[in-house]
Design a protein around this motif. Structure first.
Motif, PDB file in Angstrom:
ATOM      1  N   SER A 165       8.472   6.829  23.537  1.00 51.49           N
ATOM      2  CA  SER A 165       9.655   7.695  23.578  1.00 51.49           C
ATOM      3  C   SER A 165      10.762   7.111  24.447  1.00 51.49           C
ATOM      4  O   SER A 165      11.855   7.640  24.496  1.00 51.49           O
ATOM      5  N   SER A 166      10.451   6.003  25.153  1.00 51.39           N
ATOM      6  CA  SER A 166      11.473   5.382  25.998  1.00 51.39           C
ATOM      7  C   SER A 166      11.098   3.934  26.273  1.00 51.39           C
ATOM      8  O   SER A 166       9.983   3.491  25.995  1.00 51.39           O
ATOM      9  N   TYR A 196      12.310   5.936  13.570  1.00 50.86           N
ATOM     10  CA  TYR A 196      12.921   6.758  14.611  1.00 50.86           C
ATOM     11  C   TYR A 196      12.942   8.226  14.186  1.00 50.86           C
ATOM     12  O   TYR A 196      13.137   8.552  13.020  1.00 50.86           O
ATOM     13  N   GLY A 233      12.383  15.444  18.262  1.00 57.53           N
ATOM     14  CA  GLY A 233      12.060  14.676  19.454  1.00 57.53           C
ATOM     15  C   GLY A 233      12.655  13.276  19.449  1.00 57.53           C
ATOM     16  O   GLY A 233      13.382  12.865  18.545  1.00 57.53           O
ATOM     17  N   HIS A 234      12.329  12.566  20.532  1.00 58.41           N
ATOM     18  CA  HIS A 234      12.860  11.220  20.781  1.00 58.41           C
ATOM     19  C   HIS A 234      11.672  10.257  20.779  1.00 58.41           C
ATOM     20  O   HIS A 234      11.091   9.959  21.814  1.00 58.41           O
ATOM     21  N   ARG A 235      11.316   9.780  19.592  1.00 55.62           N
ATOM     22  CA  ARG A 235      10.147   8.910  19.470  1.00 55.62           C
ATOM     23  C   ARG A 235      10.452   7.794  18.485  1.00 55.62           C
ATOM     24  O   ARG A 235      11.181   7.979  17.519  1.00 55.62           O
TER      25      ARG A 235
END
Length: 279
Positions: A165-166, A196, A233-235
């Motif tokens: 995720s980051s 993404y 989400g951010h994945r």
């Protein structure tokens, strides 16, 4: 368009010989041949199976597993010969060191569970390559891309995926696993496929690309694909396909002699064709 892999399938597991083969074949598609090296009695069968597959002219990818070092030098030497037989017949070879696979499990893991774990890692590699070809993205990587990529740099090939995720930690730590080839980031050629989710923004996408280019600074970027994962989400999921890496072991003398004989035979046939054309 839906693509089918392997209408012809053969799956045999001779556990007493520590030998596992799986062939999945479609005439104009990917063909994977899996083999665990080290048993001298299987060398001739390996050659015959690969020769049969080669004659059908698919894109042939070998999945080769070297034996554990604790199994002795004789098995290691046999595996070296078998690896180069596979190298000779296949368009590309993905290799795994059993010692590296061993580092992914607890030493107290039962033998049958360890084998399943090792097979799963190989399965994941095969399935990820299939998914890369099959799943249509915004910028798609197709079968012809993979074929051209492999034909430009025949030899060892490796594929690895990372999810997160980051990019808070160094990228080399994110992609580090015990079974990756030591020169994975020294590859000459690279395909990147980036998945993404909904909340991944353009800045994150820019950072992903910059850091991958920095880490693989010696590689020619053959293609960068991308696809949307319809989840909140951010994945991200990044798949890296590399080639132009080194063989894990040197070619044994016996194989060198055999290759020299084959080359001389080829040159004699070629010379006869030239002389015939001149006449």
């Amino acid at each position: 368009m839906e693509r089918l892999f392997g209408p012809f399938k053969m799956d045999t597991d001779f556990s007493d010989k520590e030998h596992s083969i799986r062939v999945e074949l479609e005439r104009n598609d990917l063909c994977f041949y899996r083999f665990i090296g080290g048993n001298a009695s299987e060398t001739q069968e390996l050659r015959q199976q690969l020769q049969s597959l080669r004659e059908r002219k698919p894109l042939l990818i070998g999945i080769f597993r070297f034996p554990f070092r604790f199994e002795g030098k004789r098995r290691q030497m046999t595996a070296r010969e078998q690896y180069y037989i596979m190298r000779d017949y296949c368009d590309s070879v993905v290799f795994f060191e059993s010692d590296g696979l061993m580092e992914t499990i607890d030493p107290s893991t039962p033998i049958h569970e360890a084998r399943i774990a090792f097979d799963t890692i190989e399965d994941r590699t095969i399935n990820t390559l299939r998914e890369m070809v099959d799943e249509t993205g915004k910028i798609n990587i197709d079968y012809q891309d993979i074929k051209t990529f492999i034909f430009r740099k025949r030899g060892p090939l490796f594929l690895h995926s990372i999810e997160g995720s980051s990019f808070d930690e160094p990228l080399k730590h994110l992609i580090s696993t015990p079974y990756l080839p030591e020169d994975f980031t020294e590859a000459e050629q690279l395909i990147i496929n980036i998945g993404y989710t909904r909340n991944v923004d353009m800045e994150a996408f820019r950072q992903i690309n910059l850091r991958l280019n920095d880490l693989f600074d010696k590689a020619e970027i053959f293609k960068i694909g991308s696809y949307f994962i319809d989840e909140p989400g951010h994945r991200f999921k990044i798949t890296l396909l590399v080639n132009g890496i080194e063989d894990p072991i040197a070619m044994p003398r016996e194989v060198q002699k055999e290759a020299a004989i084959k080359y001389k035979g080829f040159m004699k046939r070629w010379q006869k064709l030239i002389e015939k054309d001149v006449r």
